[in-house]
Scaffold this motif. Structure first.
Motif, PDB file in Angstrom:
ATOM      1  N   GLU A  31     -14.725   9.493   0.881  1.00 43.56           N
ATOM      2  CA  GLU A  31     -14.556  10.660   1.762  1.00 43.56           C
ATOM      3  C   GLU A  31     -15.563  10.598   2.932  1.00 43.56           C
ATOM      4  OE1 GLU A  31     -15.031  10.884  -1.829  1.00 43.56           O
ATOM      5  OE2 GLU A  31     -12.800  11.272  -2.469  1.00 43.56           O
ATOM      6  N   GLN A  32     -16.938  10.481   2.523  1.00 45.40           N
ATOM      7  CA  GLN A  32     -17.636  10.419   3.708  1.00 45.40           C
ATOM      8  C   GLN A  32     -17.394   9.184   4.609  1.00 45.40           C
ATOM      9  OE1 GLN A  32     -18.369  10.736   0.639  1.00 45.40           O
ATOM     10  NE2 GLN A  32     -19.838  12.494   0.304  1.00 45.40           N
ATOM     11  N   ALA A  33     -17.069   8.282   3.908  1.00 47.08           N
ATOM     12  CA  ALA A  33     -16.441   6.897   5.038  1.00 47.08           C
ATOM     13  C   ALA A  33     -15.493   7.569   5.914  1.00 47.08           C
ATOM     14  CB  ALA A  33     -16.189   5.794   4.243  1.00 47.08           C
ATOM     15  N   ILE A  58       0.857  -1.159   0.063  1.00 43.20           N
ATOM     16  CA  ILE A  58       0.065   0.165   0.147  1.00 43.20           C
ATOM     17  C   ILE A  58       0.978   1.208   0.108  1.00 43.20           C
ATOM     18  CG2 ILE A  58      -1.696   1.225   1.299  1.00 43.20           C
ATOM     19  CD1 ILE A  58      -2.644  -1.428   2.449  1.00 43.20           C
ATOM     20  N   ALA A  59       0.597   2.163  -0.954  1.00 40.72           N
ATOM     21  CA  ALA A  59       1.711   3.338  -1.093  1.00 40.72           C
ATOM     22  C   ALA A  59       0.873   4.378  -0.092  1.00 40.72           C
ATOM     23  CB  ALA A  59       1.588   3.720  -2.656  1.00 40.72           C
ATOM     24  N   ALA A  60       1.609   4.753   0.896  1.00 40.27           N
ATOM     25  CA  ALA A  60       1.077   5.835   1.630  1.00 40.27           C
ATOM     26  C   ALA A  60       0.920   7.060   0.989  1.00 40.27           C
ATOM     27  CB  ALA A  60       2.137   5.948   2.889  1.00 40.27           C
ATOM     28  N   GLU A  61       1.707   7.420   0.163  1.00 40.58           N
ATOM     29  CA  GLU A  61       1.546   8.685  -0.501  1.00 40.58           C
ATOM     30  C   GLU A  61       0.086   8.841  -1.434  1.00 40.58           C
ATOM     31  OE1 GLU A  61       3.814  12.037  -3.432  1.00 40.58           O
ATOM     32  OE2 GLU A  61       5.136  10.520  -2.350  1.00 40.58           O
ATOM     33  N   ARG A  62      -0.091   7.466  -2.154  1.00 33.93           N
ATOM     34  CA  ARG A  62      -1.228   7.507  -2.713  1.00 33.93           C
ATOM     35  C   ARG A  62      -2.440   7.561  -1.952  1.00 33.93           C
ATOM     36  NH1 ARG A  62      -0.856   2.571  -6.959  1.00 33.93           N
ATOM     37  NH2 ARG A  62       0.936   3.796  -7.622  1.00 33.93           N
ATOM     38  N   VAL A  63      -2.463   6.972  -0.716  1.00 34.58           N
ATOM     39  CA  VAL A  63      -3.505   6.986  -0.006  1.00 34.58           C
ATOM     40  C   VAL A  63      -3.948   8.380   0.585  1.00 34.58           C
ATOM     41  CG1 VAL A  63      -4.544   6.004   2.541  1.00 34.58           C
ATOM     42  CG2 VAL A  63      -3.044   4.593   0.592  1.00 34.58           C
ATOM     43  N   ALA A  64      -2.653   9.075   0.971  1.00 32.52           N
ATOM     44  CA  ALA A  64      -2.961  10.378   1.496  1.00 32.52           C
ATOM     45  C   ALA A  64      -3.465  11.324   0.440  1.00 32.52           C
ATOM     46  CB  ALA A  64      -1.489  10.896   1.835  1.00 32.52           C
ATOM     47  N   ASN A  65      -3.114  11.389  -0.849  1.00 35.49           N
ATOM     48  CA  ASN A  65      -3.430  11.967  -1.949  1.00 35.49           C
ATOM     49  C   ASN A  65      -4.942  11.679  -2.091  1.00 35.49           C
ATOM     50  OD1 ASN A  65      -1.102  13.412  -2.192  1.00 35.49           O
ATOM     51  ND2 ASN A  65      -0.406  12.286  -3.771  1.00 35.49           N
ATOM     52  N   GLY A  66      -5.327  10.231  -2.206  1.00 33.75           N
ATOM     53  CA  GLY A  66      -6.403   9.950  -2.393  1.00 33.75           C
ATOM     54  C   GLY A  66      -7.685  10.625  -1.328  1.00 33.75           C
ATOM     55  N   GLY A 101      -7.019  13.452   0.305  1.00 35.64           N
ATOM     56  CA  GLY A 101      -6.829  14.794   0.618  1.00 35.64           C
ATOM     57  C   GLY A 101      -6.153  15.315   1.863  1.00 35.64           C
ATOM     58  N   MET A 102      -4.933  14.445   2.267  1.00 37.85           N
ATOM     59  CA  MET A 102      -4.402  14.672   3.280  1.00 37.85           C
ATOM     60  C   MET A 102      -2.861  14.672   3.298  1.00 37.85           C
ATOM     61  SD  MET A 102      -5.478  11.210   5.755  1.00 37.85           S
ATOM     62  CE  MET A 102      -7.192  11.486   5.831  1.00 37.85           C
ATOM     63  N   SER A 103      -2.192  15.060   4.027  1.00 39.16           N
ATOM     64  CA  SER A 103      -0.594  14.902   4.165  1.00 39.16           C
ATOM     65  C   SER A 103      -0.290  13.335   4.730  1.00 39.16           C
ATOM     66  CB  SER A 103       0.010  16.239   4.982  1.00 39.16           C
ATOM     67  OG  SER A 103      -0.424  15.886   6.462  1.00 39.16           O
ATOM     68  N   LYS A 104       0.847  13.201   4.498  1.00 41.74           N
ATOM     69  CA  LYS A 104       1.319  11.911   4.969  1.00 41.74           C
ATOM     70  C   LYS A 104       1.516  12.035   6.346  1.00 41.74           C
ATOM     71  CE  LYS A 104       4.877  10.858   1.920  1.00 41.74           C
ATOM     72  NZ  LYS A 104       5.883   9.824   1.623  1.00 41.74           N
ATOM     73  N   SER A 105       1.550  13.112   7.155  1.00 45.09           N
ATOM     74  CA  SER A 105       1.814  13.406   8.642  1.00 45.09           C
ATOM     75  C   SER A 105       0.118  13.034   9.014  1.00 45.09           C
ATOM     76  CB  SER A 105       1.903  14.876   8.918  1.00 45.09           C
ATOM     77  OG  SER A 105       3.508  14.780   9.034  1.00 45.09           O
ATOM     78  N   GLN A 106      -0.740  13.763   8.368  1.00 47.21           N
ATOM     79  CA  GLN A 106      -2.329  13.529   8.943  1.00 47.21           C
ATOM     80  C   GLN A 106      -2.625  11.926   8.549  1.00 47.21           C
ATOM     81  OE1 GLN A 106      -3.674  16.361   5.956  1.00 47.21           O
ATOM     82  NE2 GLN A 106      -4.662  17.521   7.707  1.00 47.21           N
ATOM     83  N   LEU A 107      -2.089  11.163   7.746  1.00 45.74           N
ATOM     84  CA  LEU A 107      -2.407  10.043   7.605  1.00 45.74           C
ATOM     85  C   LEU A 107      -1.608   9.028   8.763  1.00 45.74           C
ATOM     86  CD1 LEU A 107      -3.540   7.209   5.578  1.00 45.74           C
ATOM     87  CD2 LEU A 107      -1.577   7.653   4.214  1.00 45.74           C
TER      88      LEU A 107
END
Length: 123
Positions: free
Chosen positions: A79-81, A19-27, A29-35
């Motif tokens: 996003e709602q989830a 799982i690509a963290a950057e892809r998840v964060a971008n998906g 709408g958050m930073s990697k720090s927020q993720l």
């Protein structure tokens, strides 16, 4: 992993099957720090390639995505989830959120709770 969760998780995987963290964060709408905060991982974990591939990091990301995938249809989208995952208090768990439970290693309890609801159980 349920078949229902598969497509969402697969959309965030890299060619190596992680799982690509950057892809998840971008998906979402958050930073990697927020993720990192959302998954209960140290910030550095998502910024260092040797750490992001660790079983704990991959497991937390997978658990979060699986739960989000399971609720996205009735929540109105991913996003709602994510908003539900992060903020909705769950009465069955003393008002803790799915996010708090996953952070404490209790993703299985959240999955069981969602199974219970899917079978017509009460929250």
């Amino acid at each position: 992993m349920t078949a229902q969760a598969g497509p969402l998780i697969l959309s965030y995987m890299d060619p190596a099957g992680r799982i690509a963290a950057e892809r998840v964060a971008n998906g979402f709408g958050m930073s990697k720090s927020q993720l990192a905060e959302t998954t209960g991982l140290a910030r550095e974990t998502l910024y260092r390639s040797e750490r992001i591939g660790a079983p704990k990091a991959q497991g937390r990301l997978r658990e979060m995505l699986e739960i989000i995938s399971r609720v996205s249809e009735w929540a109105g989208g991913k996003e709602q989830a994510m908003a539900w995952y992060r903020a909705q208090p769950l009465p069955a768990f003393g008002g803790r959120t799915a996010e708090a439970l996953v952070k404490n290693g209790q993703a299985g309890a959240v999955r069981d709770y969602l199974d219970h609801l899917a079978l017509g159980g009460f929250a």
